[in-house]
Structures are given as structure tokens and as C-alpha cells.
Design a protein around this motif. Structure first.
Motif, PDB file in Angstrom:
ATOM      1  N   UNK A   7       7.927  -1.766  14.381  1.00  0.00           N
ATOM      2  CA  UNK A   7       8.055  -1.206  13.043  1.00  0.00           C
ATOM      3  C   UNK A   7       6.754  -0.515  12.659  1.00  0.00           C
ATOM      4  N   UNK A   8       6.834   0.318  11.633  1.00  0.00           N
ATOM      5  CA  UNK A   8       5.646   1.022  11.155  1.00  0.00           C
ATOM      6  C   UNK A   8       5.666   1.127   9.643  1.00  0.00           C
ATOM      7  N   UNK A   9       4.472   1.101   9.053  1.00  0.00           N
ATOM      8  CA  UNK A   9       4.292   1.358   7.624  1.00  0.00           C
ATOM      9  C   UNK A   9       3.386   2.575   7.486  1.00  0.00           C
ATOM     10  N   UNK A  10       3.821   3.525   6.690  1.00  0.00           N
ATOM     11  CA  UNK A  10       3.086   4.772   6.489  1.00  0.00           C
ATOM     12  C   UNK A  10       2.434   4.761   5.114  1.00  0.00           C
ATOM     13  N   UNK A  11       1.137   4.975   5.075  1.00  0.00           N
ATOM     14  CA  UNK A  11       0.395   5.033   3.817  1.00  0.00           C
ATOM     15  C   UNK A  11       0.218   6.498   3.411  1.00  0.00           C
ATOM     16  N   UNK A  12       0.481   6.781   2.134  1.00  0.00           N
ATOM     17  CA  UNK A  12       0.443   8.157   1.650  1.00  0.00           C
ATOM     18  C   UNK A  12      -0.431   8.288   0.401  1.00  0.00           C
ATOM     19  N   UNK A  13      -0.635   9.537   0.000  1.00  0.00           N
ATOM     20  CA  UNK A  13      -1.272   9.851  -1.284  1.00  0.00           C
ATOM     21  C   UNK A  13      -0.411  10.931  -1.932  1.00  0.00           C
ATOM     22  N   UNK A  14       0.731  10.510  -2.428  1.00  0.00           N
ATOM     23  CA  UNK A  14       1.702  11.458  -2.955  1.00  0.00           C
ATOM     24  C   UNK A  14       1.202  12.127  -4.228  1.00  0.00           C
ATOM     25  N   UNK A  15       1.622  13.406  -4.387  1.00  0.00           N
ATOM     26  CA  UNK A  15       1.270  14.152  -5.576  1.00  0.00           C
ATOM     27  C   UNK A  15       2.500  14.554  -6.354  1.00  0.00           C
ATOM     28  N   UNK A  16       2.443  15.717  -6.978  1.00  0.00           N
ATOM     29  CA  UNK A  16       3.480  16.139  -7.911  1.00  0.00           C
ATOM     30  C   UNK A  16       4.637  16.871  -7.250  1.00  0.00           C
ATOM     31  N   UNK A  17       4.435  17.397  -6.039  1.00  0.00           N
ATOM     32  CA  UNK A  17       5.455  18.234  -5.406  1.00  0.00           C
ATOM     33  C   UNK A  17       6.111  17.510  -4.234  1.00  0.00           C
ATOM     34  N   UNK A  18       7.405  17.218  -4.318  1.00  0.00           N
ATOM     35  CA  UNK A  18       8.082  16.479  -3.250  1.00  0.00           C
ATOM     36  C   UNK A  18       7.985  17.131  -1.884  1.00  0.00           C
ATOM     37  N   UNK A 225      -3.878   1.344  -1.781  1.00  0.00           N
ATOM     38  CA  UNK A 225      -3.720   1.497  -0.330  1.00  0.00           C
ATOM     39  C   UNK A 225      -3.625   0.150   0.360  1.00  0.00           C
ATOM     40  N   UNK A 226      -4.305   0.024   1.516  1.00  0.00           N
ATOM     41  CA  UNK A 226      -4.358  -1.237   2.265  1.00  0.00           C
ATOM     42  C   UNK A 226      -2.969  -1.734   2.686  1.00  0.00           C
ATOM     43  N   UNK A 227      -2.171  -0.819   3.253  1.00  0.00           N
ATOM     44  CA  UNK A 227      -0.839  -1.178   3.747  1.00  0.00           C
ATOM     45  C   UNK A 227      -0.931  -2.319   4.754  1.00  0.00           C
ATOM     46  N   UNK A 228       0.119  -3.160   4.793  1.00  0.00           N
ATOM     47  CA  UNK A 228       0.084  -4.360   5.628  1.00  0.00           C
ATOM     48  C   UNK A 228       1.436  -4.667   6.237  1.00  0.00           C
ATOM     49  N   UNK A 229       1.412  -5.357   7.370  1.00  0.00           N
ATOM     50  CA  UNK A 229       2.592  -5.957   7.988  1.00  0.00           C
ATOM     51  C   UNK A 229       2.229  -7.407   8.291  1.00  0.00           C
ATOM     52  N   UNK A 230       3.084  -8.342   7.850  1.00  0.00           N
ATOM     53  CA  UNK A 230       2.764  -9.775   7.888  1.00  0.00           C
ATOM     54  C   UNK A 230       3.904 -10.533   8.527  1.00  0.00           C
ATOM     55  N   UNK A 240      -4.274  -1.518   7.098  1.00  0.00           N
ATOM     56  CA  UNK A 240      -5.285  -0.487   6.887  1.00  0.00           C
ATOM     57  C   UNK A 240      -6.305  -1.047   5.904  1.00  0.00           C
ATOM     58  N   UNK A 241      -7.578  -0.862   6.207  1.00  0.00           N
ATOM     59  CA  UNK A 241      -8.623  -1.421   5.342  1.00  0.00           C
ATOM     60  C   UNK A 241      -9.206  -0.351   4.423  1.00  0.00           C
ATOM     61  N   UNK A 242      -8.367   0.627   4.032  1.00  0.00           N
ATOM     62  CA  UNK A 242      -8.835   1.743   3.210  1.00  0.00           C
ATOM     63  C   UNK A 242      -7.666   2.310   2.414  1.00  0.00           C
ATOM     64  N   UNK A 243      -7.927   3.379   1.659  1.00  0.00           N
ATOM     65  CA  UNK A 243      -6.880   3.991   0.833  1.00  0.00           C
ATOM     66  C   UNK A 243      -6.501   5.389   1.297  1.00  0.00           C
ATOM     67  N   UNK A 244      -6.913   5.778   2.496  1.00  0.00           N
ATOM     68  CA  UNK A 244      -6.564   7.094   3.037  1.00  0.00           C
ATOM     69  C   UNK A 244      -5.164   7.064   3.663  1.00  0.00           C
ATOM     70  N   UNK A 245      -4.485   8.217   3.725  1.00  0.00           N
ATOM     71  CA  UNK A 245      -3.211   8.254   4.443  1.00  0.00           C
ATOM     72  C   UNK A 245      -3.372   7.795   5.888  1.00  0.00           C
ATOM     73  N   UNK A 246      -2.380   7.100   6.389  1.00  0.00           N
ATOM     74  CA  UNK A 246      -2.443   6.581   7.751  1.00  0.00           C
ATOM     75  C   UNK A 246      -1.171   5.843   8.107  1.00  0.00           C
ATOM     76  N   UNK A 247      -1.165   5.247   9.277  1.00  0.00           N
ATOM     77  CA  UNK A 247       0.024   4.543   9.754  1.00  0.00           C
ATOM     78  C   UNK A 247      -0.397   3.292  10.508  1.00  0.00           C
TER      79      UNK A 247
END
Length: 276
Positions: A7-18, A225-230, A240-247
Motif C-alpha cells: 500500500x502507499x500513502x501520498x502526501x500533498x500540498x493541495x491548492x485552489x485548482x483541482x 504533513x507527516x503521513x504514516x502507515x501503522x 514522512x518526517x516533514x510536510x513536503x509532498x511525497x509518498x
């Protein structure tokens, strides 16, 4: 025979435009699929993150015919994965929206929808006050759906994580995995994010997948941020130990759910009691 699911979790920084948000997500989604993930989850407010009520309401329409939902469905089909669109705003009428998750199967069809039940009405201080219920119509139904390899997936969103009875109900219904797509604020994320997620995993003896929004967004909001799988024992398998986009990617041994529940059956619920 063991049941293993990547499985994967994707971290984003979404804005106003889909469309721009989808473009940001696509390289990360492809990275996850290339790594072998069969179930990929994105954060709350993946489609649009906008706390300006009037601007957001003016840009939101009904689910039927929404071009972005069609594009995300095609993405699931293109990648051949189960894809959880963490949430998007869908017109509910009467000046409100649903904060709705969509789970697409590898054919691009919607396998499940979930409307966020518990709405983020809080006063954090320092100018951070939120009244999600002013804009969002809360859901009323817990959702459990069968996904890849027969895994039963419970759907929740962000603030739901503070309401243990919802997670207990999903566990008693047989959830192997519980998704928690989120857009946690920085103060609450720093203080509570990991603790709450690990507690819900331990209490339910289920895997928890928590893809998050992170960083400073176009509307001025900042998320943790700081997406996790437990895993069902509360062990962090990936984060992720940060708030940047990542996977992040993790391999789940689905048989661990039954093993954990056999050891400590508290997930079934305790004895009835009176009071206080």
C-alpha cells in the motif's frame, strides 16, 4: 497462505485548482504504482483546499458529471490500482457541501463513498478557529468496503480520528485497514497526530493508513504533513518526517490483524456498565 498487500500513502500540498492538484499528485501516484502498491491513498481535500467559504462554494458542483472525478477514475484505471481519493467537496445543496471520500477500483469505478461524519469545529487560539459545519453537511453512515485481496477497508476522514467509537464499530465489522486521509493543523498535528493514529491502530487491531496534507497552502492555511502507515500492534511501518509532498510505501501482512485480535480481544468491546 499469507495475504500480503503493498500500500502507499501520498502526501500533498493541495491548492485552489483541482486540475493543478491532480497534476501535482500524478508523479507521486505513478511512483507508488511503480513500486508495486495495489492500494494508494491521498489526503483529505485532495481536490481543493480552500477555507474561503464563498469562493469554495462558488466553485463546487454535484458529483454527477464532475470532470475531476472522471479524471481520477481514469487514473485508477490507468495505474491498475485501488485508489482512495482522500476527499473532495461535493455540492450538498442549501449552501453546503459534503466532504466526501471516493474509493475507485482498478476498473475506474467507484467502489465506495464516505461523507465525513465528525466536523472540525474548534477554537485553537492564536487566530486558528475553524467551523467546518458552517460549510460542510456531516455524514451519518460508517463505511466498510472490500478492496484488494479481500481486505476490508474502513473509511474515515481527519477529525474522525478523535472519535474512537467510529473506529470500534469498523473493527467489530471486520476492518483490516482503516484509512485516515487528513489535513491536520500544525498545532494539533504536532501535539496529537501520531499518538491518535497509533491509538486507533492499537484499539482496533487494524492497519491504519494516514495520508496527509502538508505545508503552507494557497489559501494561507498550514498543515502538518507527516503521513504514516501503522500496523495492528501500533508499530509505525512507514512515515514522512516533514510536510513536503511525497509518498510512503509499506507491505501489509493482513493475517496480522487476526493475530493481534486473538492476543488482545479488547477490540470487541468491554462489558456493559451503568453511569456515571
Amino acid at each position: 497462505m499469507t495475504r500480503k498487500l503493498r500500500v502507499a500513502a501520498v502526501q500533498l500540498r493541495s491548492g485552489l485548482e483541482p486540475a493543478a492538484n491532480r497534476a501535482q499528485a500524478m508523479p507521486l501516484l505513478r511512483e507508488a504504482a511503480t513500486a508495486g502498491a495495489r492500494f494508494i491513498a491521498t489526503p483529505e481535500n485532495t481536490l481543493r483546499l480552500d477555507r474561503d467559504r464563498q469562493r469554495m462554494l462558488a466553485s463546487v458542483g454535484p458529483e454527477e458529471g464532475d470532470p475531476e472525478l472522471k479524471a481520477w477514475a481514469r487514473t485508477a484505471q490507468e495505474l491498475g490500482v485501488w485508489l482512495l481519493l482522500g476527499s473532495g467537496a461535493i455540492a450538498a445543496g442549501a449552501g453546503k457541501v459534503f466532504n466526501r471520500s471516493f474509493l475507485f477500483n482498478p476498473d475506474g469505478r467507484v467502489a465506495a463513498r464516505y461523507d465525513k461524519i465528525n466536523l472540525f469545529d474548534v477554537t485553537l487560539g492564536g487566530g486558528e478557529n475553524y467551523r467546518e459545519s458552517d460549510t460542510v453537511e456531516g455524514g451519518s453512515k460508517a463505511v466498510l468496503v472490500e478492496g484488494p485481496m479481500g481486505a476490508k477497508i474502513g473509511l474515515t476522514i481527519c477529525y474522525d480520528v478523535r472519535f474512537a467509537p467510529l473506529y470500534a464499530a469498523l473493527a467489530r465489522a471486520g476492518a483490516d485497514i482503516i484509512a485516515v486521509p487528513a489535513a491536520f493543523t500544525v498545532p494539533t498535528g504536532e501535539a496529537h497526530w501520531e499518538t491518535l493514529l497509533r491509538a486507533r491502530a492499537i484499539e482496533t487491531a487494524a492497519f491504519v493508513i494516514a495520508p496527509a496534507q502538508g505545508g503552507r497552502h494557497e489559501d494561507g492555511r498550514a498543515t502538518w504533513g507527516h503521513s504514516m502507515i501503522i500496523d495492528p500492534w501500533g508499530k509505525v511501518l512507514a512515515k514522512l518526517d516533514h510536510d513536503e509532498p511525497g509518498v510512503i510505501v509499506a507491505d501489509l501482512d493482513l493475517d496480522q490483524v487476526a493475530a493481534a485480535r486473538a492476543k488482545i480481544p479488547a477490540w470487541q468491546g468491554g462489558r456493559d456498565f451503568a453511569g456515571p
